[in-house]
Design an enzyme around this catalytic site. Structure first.
Site, mmCIF file in Angstrom:
data_model
loop_
_atom_site.group_PDB
_atom_site.id
_atom_site.type_symbol
_atom_site.label_atom_id
_atom_site.label_comp_id
_atom_site.label_asym_id
_atom_site.label_seq_id
_atom_site.Cartn_x
_atom_site.Cartn_y
_atom_site.Cartn_z
ATOM 1 N N GLN A 1 8.985 7.400 -0.461
ATOM 2 C CA GLN A 1 10.020 6.483 -0.966
ATOM 3 C C GLN A 1 10.519 6.947 -2.338
ATOM 4 O O GLN A 1 11.723 6.981 -2.613
ATOM 5 C CB GLN A 1 9.448 5.066 -1.062
ATOM 6 C CG GLN A 1 10.303 4.117 -1.884
ATOM 7 C CD GLN A 1 9.815 2.694 -1.812
ATOM 8 O OE1 GLN A 1 10.037 2.024 -0.830
ATOM 9 N NE2 GLN A 1 9.159 2.207 -2.859
ATOM 10 N N VAL B 1 -2.609 2.762 -8.130
ATOM 11 C CA VAL B 1 -3.688 1.931 -8.685
ATOM 12 C C VAL B 1 -4.605 1.559 -7.524
ATOM 13 O O VAL B 1 -4.153 1.111 -6.473
ATOM 14 C CB VAL B 1 -3.131 0.667 -9.373
ATOM 15 C CG1 VAL B 1 -4.264 -0.198 -9.914
ATOM 16 C CG2 VAL B 1 -2.191 1.067 -10.513
ATOM 17 N N GLY C 1 5.943 3.091 -7.630
ATOM 18 C CA GLY C 1 4.557 3.568 -7.506
ATOM 19 C C GLY C 1 4.491 4.836 -6.665
ATOM 20 O O GLY C 1 5.204 4.981 -5.678
ATOM 21 N N HIS D 1 0.690 -7.297 -7.408
ATOM 22 C CA HIS D 1 -0.713 -6.978 -7.669
ATOM 23 C C HIS D 1 -0.790 -6.050 -8.884
ATOM 24 O O HIS D 1 0.239 -5.754 -9.510
ATOM 25 C CB HIS D 1 -1.370 -6.355 -6.434
ATOM 26 C CG HIS D 1 -0.576 -5.222 -5.844
ATOM 27 N ND1 HIS D 1 -0.414 -4.018 -6.471
ATOM 28 C CD2 HIS D 1 0.134 -5.137 -4.689
ATOM 29 C CE1 HIS D 1 0.327 -3.223 -5.730
ATOM 30 N NE2 HIS D 1 0.691 -3.883 -4.636
ATOM 31 N N GLU D 2 -1.983 -5.590 -9.166
ATOM 32 C CA GLU D 2 -2.211 -4.784 -10.353
ATOM 33 C C GLU D 2 -1.354 -3.497 -10.359
ATOM 34 O O GLU D 2 -0.975 -3.014 -11.422
ATOM 35 C CB GLU D 2 -3.707 -4.474 -10.425
ATOM 36 C CG GLU D 2 -4.247 -3.955 -11.729
ATOM 37 C CD GLU D 2 -3.742 -4.672 -12.988
ATOM 38 O OE1 GLU D 2 -3.623 -5.928 -12.999
ATOM 39 O OE2 GLU D 2 -3.441 -3.960 -13.971
ATOM 40 N N GLY D 3 -1.041 -2.983 -9.180
ATOM 41 C CA GLY D 3 -0.163 -1.803 -9.113
ATOM 42 C C GLY D 3 1.202 -2.124 -9.701
ATOM 43 O O GLY D 3 1.736 -1.372 -10.522
ATOM 44 N N HIS D 4 1.753 -3.286 -9.300
ATOM 45 C CA HIS D 4 3.048 -3.699 -9.863
ATOM 46 C C HIS D 4 2.901 -3.942 -11.370
ATOM 47 O O HIS D 4 3.795 -3.602 -12.150
ATOM 48 C CB HIS D 4 3.533 -4.994 -9.215
ATOM 49 C CG HIS D 4 3.805 -4.880 -7.735
ATOM 50 N ND1 HIS D 4 3.050 -5.526 -6.787
ATOM 51 C CD2 HIS D 4 4.754 -4.197 -7.070
ATOM 52 C CE1 HIS D 4 3.535 -5.245 -5.590
ATOM 53 N NE2 HIS D 4 4.557 -4.447 -5.726
ATOM 54 N N MET E 1 9.043 -6.116 -3.702
ATOM 55 C CA MET E 1 9.220 -7.123 -2.654
ATOM 56 C C MET E 1 8.271 -8.304 -2.905
ATOM 57 O O MET E 1 8.018 -9.101 -2.003
ATOM 58 C CB MET E 1 8.965 -6.506 -1.278
ATOM 59 C CG MET E 1 9.946 -5.368 -0.991
ATOM 60 S SD MET E 1 10.231 -5.064 0.758
ATOM 61 C CE MET E 1 8.619 -4.642 1.313
ATOM 62 N N GLY E 2 7.752 -8.387 -4.127
ATOM 63 C CA GLY E 2 6.922 -9.531 -4.496
ATOM 64 C C GLY E 2 5.488 -9.403 -4.011
ATOM 65 O O GLY E 2 5.035 -8.340 -3.626
#
Ligand code: PAF
Length: 283
Positions: free
Chosen positions: A153, A176, A147, A34-37, A30-31
């Site tokens: 989810q 992360v 993630g 961050h570092e997780g993405h 969903m934009g």
């Protein structure tokens, strides 16, 4: 890097790699990346020939009083990060094209979507399953990355993909965390400095449960009591849920083992944060 807004363009673009036997790796988001993405994108880059990122703040997964209107957005920054991670295509559809007038089909995953966030956010997972099914049909990925922070989810999407025979491998990637343990989330942007400090109680609670379990404690009643105490010590933290469940079907338990999931949702001021850990796995 191509930026595509139209569904038919995205579908047309996905057909060529499929025909040529090139693998499409897909990271739906969903934009407000961050570092997780970024960790999902980097893995996608390794595992696919064509890397597609989608950015879509999906209205149907937000409840009436939730944060759809103020959900953080920064497309320019997202595109920079995407480019740095080697993304080939960014797909940014509009809500009106995803849900045109007359839209009335939804995907419902049953039992696994009911507890935890499904209990506090009715209809949320219908919205998630529906949009992910649509995105899979549009992008036609071979492999898609999500993630583990959104543990339920991921479980819902895995179930949906298996039950509906979707030809995609669903991969979960480790949470992360910031240096101080806060799980990365686009919603962390809502936190004031003092709330940011308070939010660390989620990680402290996780660590407390893990310590007790590592020392031999298996009673869910005891683990639950001790975990809740850590959060209740923070005056501005309000527990939505703290639950220990089996990590696969998300069923209730009385005795924890290494596969037990501890899932937390806690409101810090106006911001609802989630986090989780599987007791026997590395943090
Ligand atoms: O996790 C998210 O960012 C969203 O729930 C997802 C999977 C992109 C569906 O809108």
């Amino acid at each position: 890097m191509k930026v595509i807004n139209s569904i038919v363009h995205m579908q047309a673009l996905a057909i060529a790699p499929e025909r040529e036997g090139r693998r499409i790796a897909f990271v739906p988001t969903m934009g407000y990346l961050h570092e997780g993405h970024a960790s999902l994108l980097r893995e996608g880059r390794k595992r696919g020939d064509v890397l597609v990122l989608s950015i879509f703040v999906n209205p149907i997964q937000f409840g009436r009083n939730e944060d759809l209107d103020r959900y953080p957005r920064d497309l320019a920054r997202d595109c920079q990060l995407a480019e740095a991670c080697g993304v080939d295509v960014v797909f940014i559809p509009s809500a009106s094209e995803m849900y045109p007038h007359g839209f009335q089909t939804g995907v419902t995953v049953r039992d696994i979507a009911l507890p935890l966030c499904g209990g506090s956010r009715p209809g949320h997972f219908d919205g998630v399953a529906t949009v992910v099914a649509k995105l899979f049909n549009i992008v036609r990925p071979d492999v898609a990355f999500f993630g583990n922070k959104d543990y339920q989810q991921l479980a819902v999407i895995r179930r949906m993909a298996a039950d509906l025979n979707m030809p995609v491998e669903v991969v979960g990637m480790p949470i992360v965390r910031e240096a101080d343990g806060l799980a990365m989330s686009s919603r962390n942007a809502y936190l004031s400095q003092s709330e940011r400090q308070c939010a660390l109680c989620l990680f402290r609670a996780i660590n407390r449960a893990r310590e007790l379990f590592a020392a031999g404690e298996q009673s869910v009643a005891v683990l639950l009591r001790e975990t809740r105490i850590v959060i209740e010590q923070e005056s501005s933290a309000v527990i939505d849920y703290v639950e220990f469940r089996d990590g696969e079907m998300l069923q209730e338990l009385e005795v924890a083992d290494g596969r037990t999931l501890l899932a937390l949702a806690v409101k810090i001021g106006q911001t609802r944060l989630i986090d989780n850990t599987v007791l026997g796995e590395e943090l």
